[in-house]
Every structure is written in structure tokens, then in C-alpha cells.
Design an enzyme around this catalytic site. Structure first.
Site, PDB file in Angstrom:
ATOM      1  N   ASN A  37       0.860  -1.190   0.000  1.00 13.97           N
ATOM      2  CA  ASN A  37       0.000   0.000   0.000  1.00 13.97           C
ATOM      3  C   ASN A  37       0.896   1.238   0.000  1.00 13.97           C
ATOM      4  O   ASN A  37       1.536   1.543   1.003  1.00 13.97           O
ATOM      5  CB  ASN A  37      -0.888  -0.034   1.263  1.00 13.97           C
ATOM      6  CG  ASN A  37      -1.726   1.225   1.425  1.00 13.97           C
ATOM      7  OD1 ASN A  37      -1.814   2.049   0.506  1.00 13.97           O
ATOM      8  ND2 ASN A  37      -2.325   1.382   2.589  1.00 13.97           N
ATOM      9  N   TRP A  38       0.930   1.900  -1.146  1.00 15.27           N
ATOM     10  CA  TRP A  38       1.827   3.060  -1.277  1.00 15.27           C
ATOM     11  C   TRP A  38       1.259   4.308  -0.599  1.00 15.27           C
ATOM     12  O   TRP A  38       1.934   5.324  -0.516  1.00 15.27           O
ATOM     13  CB  TRP A  38       2.085   3.359  -2.755  1.00 15.27           C
ATOM     14  CG  TRP A  38       2.978   2.357  -3.436  1.00 15.27           C
ATOM     15  CD1 TRP A  38       3.572   1.258  -2.862  1.00 15.27           C
ATOM     16  CD2 TRP A  38       3.401   2.369  -4.807  1.00 15.27           C
ATOM     17  NE1 TRP A  38       4.325   0.595  -3.801  1.00 15.27           N
ATOM     18  CE2 TRP A  38       4.242   1.249  -4.996  1.00 15.27           C
ATOM     19  CE3 TRP A  38       3.147   3.214  -5.885  1.00 15.27           C
ATOM     20  CZ2 TRP A  38       4.830   0.962  -6.223  1.00 15.27           C
ATOM     21  CZ3 TRP A  38       3.729   2.924  -7.124  1.00 15.27           C
ATOM     22  CH2 TRP A  38       4.566   1.811  -7.281  1.00 15.27           C
ATOM     23  N   LYS A  39       0.001   4.262  -0.210  1.00 16.43           N
ATOM     24  CA  LYS A  39      -0.656   5.423   0.416  1.00 16.43           C
ATOM     25  C   LYS A  39      -0.474   6.662  -0.478  1.00 16.43           C
ATOM     26  O   LYS A  39      -0.506   6.549  -1.684  1.00 16.43           O
ATOM     27  CB  LYS A  39      -0.111   5.641   1.826  1.00 16.43           C
ATOM     28  CG  LYS A  39      -0.158   4.378   2.674  1.00 16.43           C
ATOM     29  CD  LYS A  39       0.105   4.632   4.112  1.00 16.43           C
ATOM     30  CE  LYS A  39       0.109   3.307   4.857  1.00 16.43           C
ATOM     31  NZ  LYS A  39       0.169   3.458   6.282  1.00 16.43           N
ATOM     32  N   HIS A  85      -9.320   1.029   5.263  1.00 17.24           N
ATOM     33  CA  HIS A  85      -8.015   1.197   5.918  1.00 17.24           C
ATOM     34  C   HIS A  85      -8.201   2.091   7.141  1.00 17.24           C
ATOM     35  O   HIS A  85      -9.036   3.000   7.138  1.00 17.24           O
ATOM     36  CB  HIS A  85      -7.014   1.818   4.923  1.00 17.24           C
ATOM     37  CG  HIS A  85      -5.614   1.783   5.458  1.00 17.24           C
ATOM     38  ND1 HIS A  85      -5.151   2.730   6.339  1.00 17.24           N
ATOM     39  CD2 HIS A  85      -4.598   0.911   5.268  1.00 17.24           C
ATOM     40  CE1 HIS A  85      -3.891   2.426   6.659  1.00 17.24           C
ATOM     41  NE2 HIS A  85      -3.541   1.327   6.022  1.00 17.24           N
ATOM     42  N   GLU A 133      -6.600   4.486   8.213  1.00 15.81           N
ATOM     43  CA  GLU A 133      -6.447   5.934   7.958  1.00 15.81           C
ATOM     44  C   GLU A 133      -7.742   6.510   7.402  1.00 15.81           C
ATOM     45  O   GLU A 133      -8.098   7.657   7.692  1.00 15.81           O
ATOM     46  CB  GLU A 133      -5.246   6.164   7.023  1.00 15.81           C
ATOM     47  CG  GLU A 133      -3.939   5.934   7.769  1.00 15.81           C
ATOM     48  CD  GLU A 133      -2.794   5.394   6.928  1.00 15.81           C
ATOM     49  OE1 GLU A 133      -2.852   5.468   5.690  1.00 15.81           O
ATOM     50  OE2 GLU A 133      -1.836   4.881   7.544  1.00 15.81           O
ATOM     51  N   GLU A 173      -5.115  -5.386  10.842  1.00 13.34           N
ATOM     52  CA  GLU A 173      -4.105  -4.347  11.009  1.00 13.34           C
ATOM     53  C   GLU A 173      -4.315  -3.650  12.356  1.00 13.34           C
ATOM     54  O   GLU A 173      -5.128  -2.724  12.458  1.00 13.34           O
ATOM     55  CB  GLU A 173      -4.228  -3.317   9.891  1.00 13.34           C
ATOM     56  CG  GLU A 173      -3.998  -3.887   8.511  1.00 13.34           C
ATOM     57  CD  GLU A 173      -3.343  -2.885   7.579  1.00 13.34           C
ATOM     58  OE1 GLU A 173      -2.285  -3.190   7.063  1.00 13.34           O
ATOM     59  OE2 GLU A 173      -3.887  -1.782   7.404  1.00 13.34           O
ATOM     60  N   GLY A 230       2.800   1.910  10.855  1.00 15.75           N
ATOM     61  CA  GLY A 230       3.727   3.031  10.680  1.00 15.75           C
ATOM     62  C   GLY A 230       4.451   3.425  11.962  1.00 15.75           C
ATOM     63  O   GLY A 230       5.072   4.482  12.032  1.00 15.75           O
ATOM     64  N   SER A 274       3.776  -2.553  10.296  1.00 11.91           N
ATOM     65  CA  SER A 274       5.239  -2.513  10.414  1.00 11.91           C
ATOM     66  C   SER A 274       5.919  -3.830  10.019  1.00 11.91           C
ATOM     67  O   SER A 274       6.882  -4.254  10.657  1.00 11.91           O
ATOM     68  CB  SER A 274       5.647  -2.103  11.838  1.00 11.91           C
ATOM     69  OG  SER A 274       5.191  -0.790  12.111  1.00 11.91           O
TER      70      SER A 274
HETATM   71  C1  PEP Z   1      -0.643  -0.046   6.384  1.00 11.74           C
HETATM   72  O1  PEP Z   1      -0.811   1.149   6.372  1.00 11.74           O
HETATM   73  O2  PEP Z   1      -1.510  -0.793   5.904  1.00 11.74           O
HETATM   74  C2  PEP Z   1       0.574  -0.566   6.988  1.00 11.74           C
HETATM   75  C3  PEP Z   1       0.583  -1.818   7.338  1.00 11.74           C
HETATM   76  O3  PEP Z   1       1.603   0.315   7.130  1.00 11.74           O
HETATM   77  P1  PEP Z   1       3.075   0.001   7.721  1.00 11.74           P
HETATM   78  O4  PEP Z   1       3.563  -1.262   7.059  1.00 11.74           O
HETATM   79  O5  PEP Z   1       3.903   1.193   7.353  1.00 11.74           O
HETATM   80  O6  PEP Z   1       2.923  -0.176   9.193  1.00 11.74           O
END
Ligand code: PEP
Length: 256
Positions: free
Chosen positions: A9-11, A96, A98, A168, A174, A214
Site C-alpha cells: 500500500n503506497w498510500k 483502511h 487511515e 491491522e 507506521g 510494520s
Molecule cells: C498499512 O498502512 O496498511 C501498513 C501496514 O503500514 P506500515 O507497514 O507502514 O505499518
């Protein structure tokens, strides 16, 4: 029986065609021999077209990071599932954390999006997971059960089987703080049991449940060793071809 899936996921990064294609030109040869797992990249909308063109005839599939639950009309700024399907997306990330926390998407909205994505043959990757506050209050499972019950309300067995669930934990996204493989596995088993009790045991065995939070090359193989973890959704570490390909290889080599 479940084919693992790794998503990147490049966000809101790599939104310019040149940065997206530079990254993919490095990634494609690094993962070209991977054949045990599905690889999915979710770029921003602005780079979907060049990314889809570049990954045609490769083993990389493309997801959008979101979509709206209507097909067309007066919804300024929104993106229809029809557009995504026509462009060549195979998946769409929905719910997600976010989008839930910053953009205030509710489970009810996510449920409408999941149904609409399935109507248009886009496989939803639906994120669920608790905040630190619920984990510390020992309410993570209660929180996740509510998200599960509303987000997947009124789906048929076949529809849920096409859906990927991404567990998640928000405190691990993050932050550099990963759930231990045991913490993640415990919730994955809990979600699988929820599927078994609300659908049936066949569906519970078929639905892929990814872990996200992460994931890095250094911890990936320990996470993917767990029986109920069918790959991962990767944020930060998906932005570099080298780190993402190492995670992909860890999943490909894992005895799922
Ligand atoms: C995500 O945003 O779905 C995610 C898992 O981010 P990160 O790997 O940076 O924790």
C-alpha cells in the site's frame, strides 16, 4: 489451500508517473520468479494507468486504495468501481484505518463499498483492527467483532470467500511496533472462528487473512510462519523495491 497474498500500500506516495514506474522497473525483475503467492500493489489513483500498463503480463496485480459505493453521478472527487475495473484493477483496499480514523469512514459505509466492489468483480481487501486503547483495555476482540459484523453484513459465502481480510492493529501501523507473531495469530484465529460461526467452516478455511503493521524484511518470515496468517499488507516497506521484494520472497518461501 489458501494462496497467500502480499499487498504493498503506497498510500499518498509515488503519485507521479515517473516515481511509480521507476520503482516498478526495479521490482518486476526482483519478483518475476515468485509463483506461490499473489502480489498486489496499491498505488495512488494518479499512477494507476502507468502502473497497470507496466505490470501487464507480469505476476503483479493492481489494487486501488479506496473507491466510492456509487457507480456514477454527482459525487465530486469520488472514484467509481466501474472506473477501477475498466482500468484493470483486480483488488481494492477498503476500510483502511487511515480512512476510518482520519476520514471518518464508518463500518456501514465500508459495508456498502464492499458490496459494490464485489458487484463489479473487484476483490476487496478489507482492513480491520483495534487501537491501542482497546488493546490495553482488553477489548480488541470485541472491537474487531463489531467491525467484522457490520463491514461484512449481508455478504453471501461466495462473496466473503472473494474478500481478503487484513488484520491491522492500528498501534502497529507506521509505528515500527509490530504485533508479535503470537499476538497476530491469536486475532487471526479469532477472525476465522467468527467466519466459521457466522458463515460456515468451509468459508472460514478459504478466506485469506493478511497481517499488516510494520512488516519489514527482518520480521516477515516469523509472521508468515503462523498457520492462520496468509501474507501481509505492507505500508512503509513497500515503497522500496528491495525491501518489498524481500518480504514477498519471505512469504513465497514460507510453509503456509
Ligand atoms: C498499512 O498502512 O496498511 C501498513 C501496514 O503500514 P506500515 O507497514 O507502514 O505499518
Amino acid at each position: 489451500m489458501r494462496r497467500p497474498i502480499i499487498g504493498g500500500n503506497w498510500k499518498m506516495n509515488k503519485g507521479l508517473p515517473s516515481e511509480a514506474t521507476d520503482m516498478l522497473k526495479k521490482l518486476i525483475p526482483l519478483v518475476k520468479n515468485i509463483d506461490n503467492i499473489d502480489i498486489v500493489i496499491a498505488p495512488p489513483y494518479t499512477t494507476l494507468i502507468p502502473v497497470i500498463n507496466l505490470t501487464k503480463n507480469t505476476n503483479i496485480m493492481i489494487a486501488a486504495q479506496n473507491m466510492y459505493f456509487e457507480e456514477k453521478g454527482a459525487f465530486t472527487g469520488e472514484i467509481s468501481p466501474i472506473f477501477l475495473k475498466e482500468l484493470g484493477c483486480s483488488y481494492v483496499i477498503l476500510g483502511h484505518s487511515e480512512r476510518r480514523d482520519i476520514l471518518k469512514e464508518t463500518d456501514e459505509i465500508i459495508n456498502k463499498k464492499v458490496k459494490k466492489a464485489l458487484n463489479f468483480n473487484l476483490n476487496p481487501i478489507v482492513c480491520i483492527g483495534e487501537h491501542l486503547i482497546e488493546r490495553e483495555a482488553n477489548k480488541a476482540k470485541e472491537f474487531i467483532e463489531k467491525q467484522f459484523r457490520i463491514s461484512f453484513k449481508d455478504l453471501s459465502d461466495e462473496e466473503l470467500q472473494k474478500t481478503v481480510i487484513a488484520y491491522e492493529p492500528i498501534w502497529a501501523i507506521g509505528t515500527g511496533r509490530t504485533a508479535t507473531p503470537e499476538q497476530a495469530e491469536e486475532i487471526h484465529i479469532f477472525i476465522r472462528d467468527l467466519i466459521a460461526s457466522s458463515y460456515n467452516s468451509k468459508t472460514a478455511k478459504v478466506v485469506r487473512i493478511q497481517y499488516g503493521g510494520s512488516i519489514k524484511p527482518s520480521n516477515a518470515k516469523y509472521i508468515f510462519k503462523k498457520e492462520n496468517i496468509d501474507g501481509g499488507l505492507v505500508g512503509g516497506a513497500s515503497l522500496q523495491a528491495e525491501s518489498f521484494s524481500e518480504i514477498v520472497k519471505a512469504a513465497n518461501d514460507s510453509p503456509f
